[in-house]
Design an enzyme around this catalytic site. Structure first.
Site, PDB file in Angstrom:
ATOM      1  N   GLY A  99       0.803  -1.165  -0.154  1.00  0.00           N
ATOM      2  CA  GLY A  99       0.227   0.061  -0.041  1.00  0.00           C
ATOM      3  C   GLY A  99       1.030   1.219   0.112  1.00  0.00           C
ATOM      4  N   SER A 138       6.040  -5.527  -1.222  1.00  0.00           N
ATOM      5  CA  SER A 138       5.844  -3.984  -1.673  1.00  0.00           C
ATOM      6  C   SER A 138       6.150  -3.002  -0.350  1.00  0.00           C
ATOM      7  CB  SER A 138       4.566  -3.617  -2.288  1.00  0.00           C
ATOM      8  OG  SER A 138       4.524  -2.163  -2.819  1.00  0.00           O
ATOM      9  N   HIS A 184       9.039  -3.529  -6.756  1.00  0.00           N
ATOM     10  CA  HIS A 184       8.370  -2.838  -7.902  1.00  0.00           C
ATOM     11  C   HIS A 184       9.543  -2.415  -8.805  1.00  0.00           C
ATOM     12  CE1 HIS A 184       4.455  -3.428  -6.433  1.00  0.00           C
ATOM     13  NE2 HIS A 184       4.877  -2.523  -5.419  1.00  0.00           N
ATOM     14  N   GLU A 242       8.950  -7.084 -10.318  1.00  0.00           N
ATOM     15  CA  GLU A 242       7.851  -7.823 -10.230  1.00  0.00           C
ATOM     16  C   GLU A 242       7.759  -9.366 -10.026  1.00  0.00           C
ATOM     17  OE1 GLU A 242       5.966  -5.731  -8.954  1.00  0.00           O
ATOM     18  OE2 GLU A 242       5.554  -4.235 -10.243  1.00  0.00           O
TER      19      GLU A 242
END
Lengths: 241, 241
Positions: free
Chosen positions: A88, A121, A158, A193
């Site tokens: 998030g 993340s 990412h 990823e």
């Protein structure tokens, strides 16, 4: 200590959460006889904490309770069999970890009681010494940069080489090179990823669902493309893991 | 007050710096009989301050001196005919503005003595109330979020709708929506490459080299695509400009 440091949650829009790491996570769950986990949900801004917990229950086949229901979050961390830290907004997550007094409790259970930490993340960012290599927007008015420091080197999740046509903002490579220019004694591990680093009993391994490598960025040295964690031997003090 | 708030410096890899705003900048230079400008270079990390100043001299046809040569930077700002604030890393730039004691001097000359401010990318970010809508990595160990606040609303420069194939990080839209969710009383103006906002004598105008619009993001409201600044009337207190 056991850490899963994942680049991202979903590998595509319709895949299950953590699907690409499912085999390794199931192996850990069986090996440790884990029946439940605590979700640290604070990075989620425009989503529902409980829905994320349900998604994880379905994905992992264990009971998952979100920390926001705990009367005493630090105590709930102390009793966790496994800690899941959702992606998030990294700034929001790190601030909440500090505000809720969770930095020391999480460090303790992970380091001293060998409770596994699974972060993707934003949850991967906060496992490193600071959130200085986040891709997220600093949406909070107050900010804290130091983070959990379970893993001793900055990670950029990412990570992507490509640049959108016509976009004149800095590339990711340029942003990370700027980090290294300002912090010449530090380095950054950039993971793409669908990939993750797995720390287990002083061993560090790497997995990519797409068979891609990761990159190491260091000041005044060429960026290194790596396929396995041998290249990290001089970079990561394994005795700290 | 006169502000040029530009999304980016170069519209393509080989174009001249600020080329897409050249007509408007030349009009201002002629109207105000400007012969020199001061460059605030601190956002530049992996480039040369003096080379950037030379590039600007060639682009604008006036003398440009970089602030790092000034014995007393605040005094140099006080004597500037025009202030140019380069892009680069927003965190670095904002921190240096605070550390060098330049926040108040810049505010004063721009607001009280009507000295024009031209900022692109990071230089656009720091003209807003805070750097909470930057796209850059927080590479500094220390951070300050409040910024110059010459323009009363947060701007997101280098705005782009597209998403790279396979990239599962948050889209720019999602990042800005997260900002609005956490700061529901604020809004964000997102400007695309090759576009700028121009504040002059209480008027606000918008220009895009590609004929594209800008976007307004607000909490709990649909994102608005705009072609001119009429839509900003309720958002930007023009009396403050």
């Amino acid at each position: 200590m056991e850490l899963f440091l994942l680049s991202n949650g979903k590998i595509s829009g319709d895949s299950a959460l953590l699907s690409y790491a499912k085999d390794a996570l199931q192996e850990m769950i069986a090996r440790r006889q884990i029946t439940s986990a605590v979700l640290v949900p604070y990075a989620i801004i425009r989503g529902n904490y409980d829905e994320r917990a349900k998604e994880l229950e379905q994905s992992l086949g264990i009971k998952v309770s979100s920390l926001h229901h705990a009367g005493n979050p630090a105590e709930a961390i102390g009793h966790a069999q496994c800690i899941l830290v959702s992606g998030g907004n990294t700034w929001m997550l790190n601030q909440m970890l500090h505000e809720q007094g969770l930095i020391v409790p999480i460090k303790r259970v992970v380091r001293e009681r060998n409770i596994p930490y699974v972060g993707w993340s934003a949850g991967c960012n906060v496992a490193t010494p600071s959130i200085r290599t986040t891709n997220d927007m600093p949406i909070r008015n107050s900010v804290v940069l130091p983070s959990l420091g379970l893993f001793p080197v900055q990670i950029n999740p990412h990570y992507i080489d490509a640049q959108l046509s016509g976009h004149m903002g800095e590339t990711r490579d340029e942003r990370i090179a700027e980090f290294c220019a300002i912090n010449p004694s530090e380095s950054v591990i950039a993971i793409r990823e669908g990939s993750y680093l797995h720390v287990c009993d002083g061993q560090l391994s790497y997995f990519s669902a797409k068979g891609e490598g990761f990159k190491i960025f260091r000041h005044a040295r060429a960026t290194q493309e790596c396929q396995d964690t041998k290249a990290l031997a001089g970079l990561v003090p394994f005795e700290c893991l």
